[in-house]
Design an enzyme around this catalytic site. Structure first.
Site, short mmCIF file in Angstrom:
data_model
loop_
_atom_site.label_atom_id
_atom_site.label_comp_id
_atom_site.label_asym_id
_atom_site.label_seq_id
_atom_site.Cartn_x
_atom_site.Cartn_y
_atom_site.Cartn_z
CB CYS A 68 -0.91 -0.02 1.23
SG CYS A 68 -2.05 1.36 1.27
CB CYS A 72 -1.46 3.66 8.06
SG CYS A 72 -2.53 4.34 6.77
CB CYS A 75 -0.90 -0.45 8.18
SG CYS A 75 -1.81 -1.63 7.16
CB CYS A 112 -15.87 -6.59 6.27
SG CYS A 112 -14.99 -5.04 6.13
CB CYS A 143 -18.74 -4.32 5.11
SG CYS A 143 -17.69 -2.99 5.73
CB CYS A 203 -18.29 0.63 9.09
SG CYS A 203 -17.20 -0.25 10.22
NE ARG A 275 -17.58 -5.14 13.55
CZ ARG A 275 -17.81 -4.32 12.52
NH1 ARG A 275 -16.85 -3.58 12.04
NH2 ARG A 275 -18.99 -4.26 11.98
N1 SAM Z 1 -6.80 0.52 3.15
C1 SAM Z 1 -8.06 0.78 3.71
C2 SAM Z 1 -8.06 1.92 4.68
O1 SAM Z 1 -7.07 2.21 5.29
O2 SAM Z 1 -9.10 2.53 4.83
C3 SAM Z 1 -8.71 -0.39 4.34
C4 SAM Z 1 -7.96 -1.38 5.17
S1 SAM Z 1 -7.28 -0.81 6.70
C5 SAM Z 1 -6.25 -2.15 7.12
C6 SAM Z 1 -8.62 -0.79 7.83
C7 SAM Z 1 -8.39 -0.34 9.25
O3 SAM Z 1 -7.79 -1.38 9.99
C8 SAM Z 1 -7.47 0.84 9.49
O4 SAM Z 1 -8.11 2.04 9.27
C9 SAM Z 1 -7.12 0.67 10.95
O5 SAM Z 1 -8.04 1.36 11.77
C10 SAM Z 1 -7.25 -0.83 11.17
N2 SAM Z 1 -5.92 -1.43 11.39
C11 SAM Z 1 -4.98 -1.64 10.47
N3 SAM Z 1 -3.87 -2.19 11.02
C12 SAM Z 1 -4.12 -2.33 12.33
C13 SAM Z 1 -3.36 -2.82 13.44
N4 SAM Z 1 -2.13 -3.26 13.29
N5 SAM Z 1 -3.94 -2.84 14.65
C14 SAM Z 1 -5.20 -2.39 14.81
N6 SAM Z 1 -5.95 -1.90 13.80
C15 SAM Z 1 -5.43 -1.86 12.59
C1 DTB Z 2 -11.44 -2.11 11.34
O1 DTB Z 2 -11.70 -1.10 12.01
N1 DTB Z 2 -10.69 -3.12 11.73
C2 DTB Z 2 -10.56 -4.09 10.70
C3 DTB Z 2 -11.51 -3.54 9.60
N2 DTB Z 2 -11.88 -2.29 10.12
C4 DTB Z 2 -11.11 -3.51 8.20
C5 DTB Z 2 -9.17 -4.35 10.29
C6 DTB Z 2 -8.28 -4.75 11.43
C7 DTB Z 2 -6.95 -5.02 10.85
C8 DTB Z 2 -6.05 -5.59 11.83
C9 DTB Z 2 -4.69 -5.81 11.29
C10 DTB Z 2 -4.57 -6.80 10.17
O2 DTB Z 2 -5.30 -7.81 10.12
O3 DTB Z 2 -3.70 -6.58 9.34
FE1 SF4 Z 3 -2.90 1.09 3.37
FE2 SF4 Z 3 -2.83 -0.09 5.73
FE3 SF4 Z 3 -3.15 2.52 5.59
FE4 SF4 Z 3 -5.17 0.90 4.79
S1 SF4 Z 3 -4.37 1.11 6.85
S2 SF4 Z 3 -4.39 2.73 3.74
S3 SF4 Z 3 -3.97 -0.79 3.96
S4 SF4 Z 3 -1.32 1.38 4.91
#
Ligand code: SAM
Ligand code: DTB
Ligand code: SF4
Length: 334
Positions: A68, A72, A75, A112, A143, A203, A275
């Site tokens: 990506c 973030c 992530c 989702c 979703c 959401c 959630r």
């Molecule tokens: N790329 C899209 C975005 O950022 O909107 C969708 C996927 S992203 C992984 C969805 C959400 O997962 C993020 O906004 C964040 O709140 C949550 N998330 C991602 N990595 C995480 C982590 N290591 N621990 C907890 N929550 C996480």
């Molecule tokens: C949200 O708030 N939590 C979910 C979903 N929306 C997409 C994602 C959690 C991701 C946790 C880290 C991972 O699995 O990489």
């Molecule tokens: Fe990309 Fe992860 Fe950020 Fe979603 S949360 S925009 S997958 S770097």
């Protein structure tokens, strides 16, 4: 009774929640109530709107993993950090539908689909539309979480029957830039507006444990509660520290503070599904029980989230038995 408790009592007496718009100061007073008073208030609000023992069950699938362009700091999928995750292309529609069928058999009522994109490209829209149509035809809610959406893309997904769009604000406006620099808090709110205007349910939530203050958490919830229409679904994630990411060594969030934040979300957004999202593998059954008592009424089920672990069916079945919880029927979750 302390002065702050008295103010909070008079601020919320006889009403399911504070009259909107919610002020940061009122929300702070509620957050700081004695723990028992806060949980009692949250449970009262919860019971006015929901069956207190029914938990909505969603299942996640990463339809496009890793690589990506966003940075973030939490992530595993950001190309900016050496997290060791292998990037892959957008999954074939048929494979997504096969996975969705398994999720339905496992009891999920909402599916989702998440993609590691800054935003979907127009040439990817046909496949996304087919995924939504296919999952819907199985009788599950749909979703997606795909990054930023334009009004046109939102309309297209709405027309395909997309029920929810997940797009988290993650933290307070003040703290946002410490965590993500490749897009702004305002960008996030813009997509939420586009999604809402297209008639898709929202959401939106965030993450605790990224080094933010209690004030940042309260501010995040106040922002969500003060949207023109509050999100129907509010995921509260506990950071899963990802080795190699910017937040690999973030200090864990205090569990009592976590429960307080859930309770505040419940009180500020009485009709929303709150959630208990990422991070449950690190929570004891007792902590999860407190979160449910504080008003959480939705979880992700299954062994994996997008890339990280989740407790899985057996553990959750045992947890539900211990606590007398039951899956929320699809009709009740609407
Ligand atoms: N790329 C899209 C975005 O950022 O909107 C969708 C996927 S992203 C992984 C969805 C959400 O997962 C993020 O906004 C964040 O709140 C949550 N998330 C991602 N990595 C995480 C982590 N290591 N621990 C907890 N929550 C996480
Ligand atoms: C949200 O708030 N939590 C979910 C979903 N929306 C997409 C994602 C959690 C991701 C946790 C880290 C991972 O699995 O990489
Ligand atoms: Fe990309 Fe992860 Fe950020 Fe979603 S949360 S925009 S997958 S770097």
């Amino acid at each position: 009774m302390t002065e702050s408790v008295a103010i909070a009592e008079s601020a919320t007496q006889g009403k399911p929640a504070l009259a909107t718009p919610h002020s940061f100061d009122d929300a702070t007073i509620i957050y700081n109530l004695a723990f028992n008073d806060l949980l009692f208030r949250a449970q009262q609000v919860h019971r006015e709107h929901f069956d207190p023992n029914a938990i909505q069950m969603s299942r996640l699938l990463s339809i496009k993993t890793g690589g990506c362009p966003e940075d973030c700091g939490y992530c595993s999928q950001s190309a900016h950090y050496p997290t060791g995750l292998k990037a892959s292309k957008l999954m074939e529609v048929e494979r997504v539908l096969t996975e969705a069928r398994k999720a339905k058999e496992g009891g999920a009522t909402r599916y989702c689909m998440g993609a590691a994109w800054r935003n979907p490209k127009d040439r990817e829209m046909d496949a996304l539309v087919s995924m939504v149509e296919g999952v819907r035809a199985m009788g599950m809610e749909t979703c997606m979480t795909l990054g930023m959406l334009t009004p046109e893309q939102s309309a297209r997904l709405a027309e395909a029957g997309l029920d929810y769009y997940n797009h988290n604000i993650d933290t307070s406006e003040r703290y946002y830039f410490e965590i993500i620099t490749t897009r702004s808090f305002a960008d996030r709110l813009e997509t939420l507006t586009n999604v809402r205007d297209a008639g898709i349910k929202v959401c939106a939530g965030g993450i605790l444990g990224m080094g933010e203050t209690v004030e940042d958490r309260i501010s995040m919830l106040v922002t969500l509660a003060n949207l023109a229409v509050p999100p129907e679904s509010v995921p509260i994630n506990m950071l899963i520290p990802i080795p190699g990411s910017k937040l690999a060594d973030a200090a864990p969030v205090d569990p009592i503070d976590f429960v307080r934040t859930i309770a505040l979300a419940r009180i500020l957004m009485p009709r929303s599904h709150v959630r208990l999202s990422a991070g449950r593998t690190e929570m004891s059954d007792e902590m999860q029980a407190l979160c449910f008592f504080a008003g959480a009424n939705s979880i992700f089920v299954g062994e994996t989230l997008l890339t990280a672990d989740n407790p899985g069916e057996d553990h959750d079945a045992a947890l539900f038995r211990r606590l007398g919880l039951k899956p929320m029927e699809l009709e009740a979750s609407r």
